[in-house]
Design a protein around this motif. Structure first.
Motif, mmCIF file in Angstrom:
data_model
loop_
_atom_site.group_PDB
_atom_site.id
_atom_site.type_symbol
_atom_site.label_atom_id
_atom_site.label_comp_id
_atom_site.label_asym_id
_atom_site.label_seq_id
_atom_site.Cartn_x
_atom_site.Cartn_y
_atom_site.Cartn_z
ATOM 1 N N TYR A 302 0.847 -1.045 0.056
ATOM 2 C CA TYR A 302 0.041 0.008 -0.050
ATOM 3 C C TYR A 302 1.078 1.252 0.051
ATOM 4 O O TYR A 302 0.573 2.250 -1.035
ATOM 5 N N GLN A 305 2.538 1.622 -3.385
ATOM 6 C CA GLN A 305 1.527 1.860 -4.412
ATOM 7 C C GLN A 305 1.669 0.630 -5.586
ATOM 8 O O GLN A 305 1.429 0.968 -6.553
ATOM 9 N N HIS A 307 -0.396 -1.786 -6.529
ATOM 10 C CA HIS A 307 -1.829 -2.331 -6.590
ATOM 11 C C HIS A 307 -1.863 -3.454 -7.265
ATOM 12 O O HIS A 307 -2.965 -4.377 -6.734
#
Length: 443
Positions: A302, A305, A307
């Motif tokens: 997270y 980033q 994803h």
């Protein structure tokens, strides 16, 4: 850094299990030796003493609630900073939060001593059971700070890629606890107080090792000069508030279980509740261990980033939990009588109560894993509010509703059915919130 390589590897079941398996083994073993603690107490002292351990559990949970909040919330905050490449700042925050935990532990220890006799006196217990309660808790509280450090260091070892060391500490502490249980109770005749001391010394192993490990500069996380940052304390508190809420309301609900069972089935009923709580705790430790194991990965991805990795990790995690759920339900049904017979003989009134109760409560294992993971996932994603809503609804609101309504309709069986009913309601809420925030976090 070499220590961070695992976070950079592809998300596969093999790499996930490198993180999760030691943590699962650790939590399972910890729950196992808690069961063994109850086994020694019930067989060497009696089922009234076993009831006393359950009656003290809510107070212990209340005493450790704040530390649980700071440990889980702090781990998420710190690992997010590591993912953001703010290593030095993360180490300063880590040291600061450990010091806060020590202070909290000392304060809660004093508060426990001040209030415990009045609390037990208000339960209208028999003199024997009340005496057991006071003796057990008074010895346990001596180890409050080491136990809180154990809670913290367990999570931070996992985050620092030392999950195997954490497992070794747990196994060592568990074996020490079991040996000392027998020595103190059977050998020295120290009674239930000896069981509390054995438990405290067993938990202290991780605290002692953690102080050594995190004093070394080569550790991914290590002690540094602490810096007071109110925002860090606030973020740790808000991120971990769901875990604190769980500890608080679990204590309250456990007291409700005890009071309701005292009303319907007396102190034998409380002993039966204790046995079933051990079984559920043992099965739930699989889900808790897995959630703790993957939480640092969720926080890191997270913060980074990533994803794609985050989405794959969540998808594989749900599949793993579904598999564990089916296995634990089947095993609990098949092994009900052997498990109960370890704690109570077939001619003991506690036996039939516990057998019936375990078969009903086993249904909850279909739902518990998903609820535990959902709450832990949102904590790892630094959304403590959603995690708290899930934890509070599951552990308190839904349990309160089912504990009030079902016993009135079904008697003792309603007490047993309260847990699966509450977990089923919680699963509906978990699913709704999971879908609501899917786009935001891109899992």
């Amino acid at each position: 850094m070499e220590n961070q390589n695992v976070y950079l590897k592809p998300v596969t079941l093999k790499n996930i299990f490198k993180f999760a398996v030691p943590t699962i083994a650790m939590t399972v073993f910890m729950s196992f030796y808690t069961m063994v603690d109850g086994l020694f107490v019930s067989n060497l002292i009696g089922t009234n003493a076993l009831s006393a351990i359950n009656l003290t559990a809510p107070i212990i949970q209340l005493v450790t609630a704040v530390s649980t909040m700071l440990a889980t919330g702090g781990s998420a905050v710190i690992m997010k900073k590591m993912g953001e490449k703010k290593g030095d700042e993360a180490k300063e925050d880590f040291t600061f939060l450990i010091l806060v935990n020590v202070l909290v532990g000392m304060m809660m220890c004093v508060l426990g001593y001040v209030l415990m006799e009045d609390i037990f006196a208000g339960m209208h217990l028999s003199a024997e059971v009340e005496g057991y309660c006071v003796e057990y808790l008074s010895r346990y509280l001596v180890f409050n700070v080491p136990i809180l450090l154990m809670n913290n260091f367990t999570l931070y070892m996992i985050a620092s890629e030392k999950a195997t060391l954490s497992l070794i500490c747990s196994v060592t502490g568990g074996v020490l606890n079991m040996v000392l249980d027998y020595v103190f109770i059977a050998g020295f005749g120290m009674g239930i107080g000896g069981a509390a001391i054995a438990t405290g010394l067993g938990y202290s192993v991780t605290a002692a090792v953690g102080l050594v490990v995190f004093s070394r500069k080569k550790s991914l996380l290590h002690f540094a000069k602490p810096v007071f940052r109110f925002r860090v304390l606030w973020n740790a508190a808000t991120n971990g508030c769901s875990e604190m809420a769980t500890a608080l309301v679990t204590g309250i609900i456990t007291m409700m279980f005890n009071w309701t069972m005292l009303r319907y089935a007396g102190e034998d009923g409380v002993a039966a509740v204790t046995i079933i709580m051990y079984v559920l705790m043992f099965a739930s430790s699989l889900y808790t261990g897995y959630s703790y194991g993957v939480a640092p990965m969720l926080s890191f991805y997270y913060g980074e980033q990533s994803h794609g990795k985050l989405k794959k990790l969540v998808t594989l995690s749900l599949q793993v939990i579904a598999g564990i759920s089916l296995v634990t339900v089947g095993a609990s049904f098949l092994l009900t009588r052997p498990l109960v017979s370890v704690f109570a003989r077939a001619d003991n009134p506690v036996y039939d109560l516990a057998v019936t109760g375990n078969r009903i409560c086993t249904i909850a294992l279909l739902f518990i894993g998903f609820n535990i993971f959902a709450s832990g996932m949102f904590t790892a994603l630094s959304n403590g509010i959603v995690s708290a809503v899930l934890a509070f609804s599951r552990s308190f609101v839904f349990m309160l509703i089912t504990m009030i309504v079902l016993p009135l309709l079904l008697g003792v069986n309603g007490i047993w059915l309260a847990t699966p009913a509450a977990e089923g309601m919680a699963l509906i809420l978990s699913t709704a919130l999971f879908l609501k925030y899917k786009k935001r976090y891109q899992y």
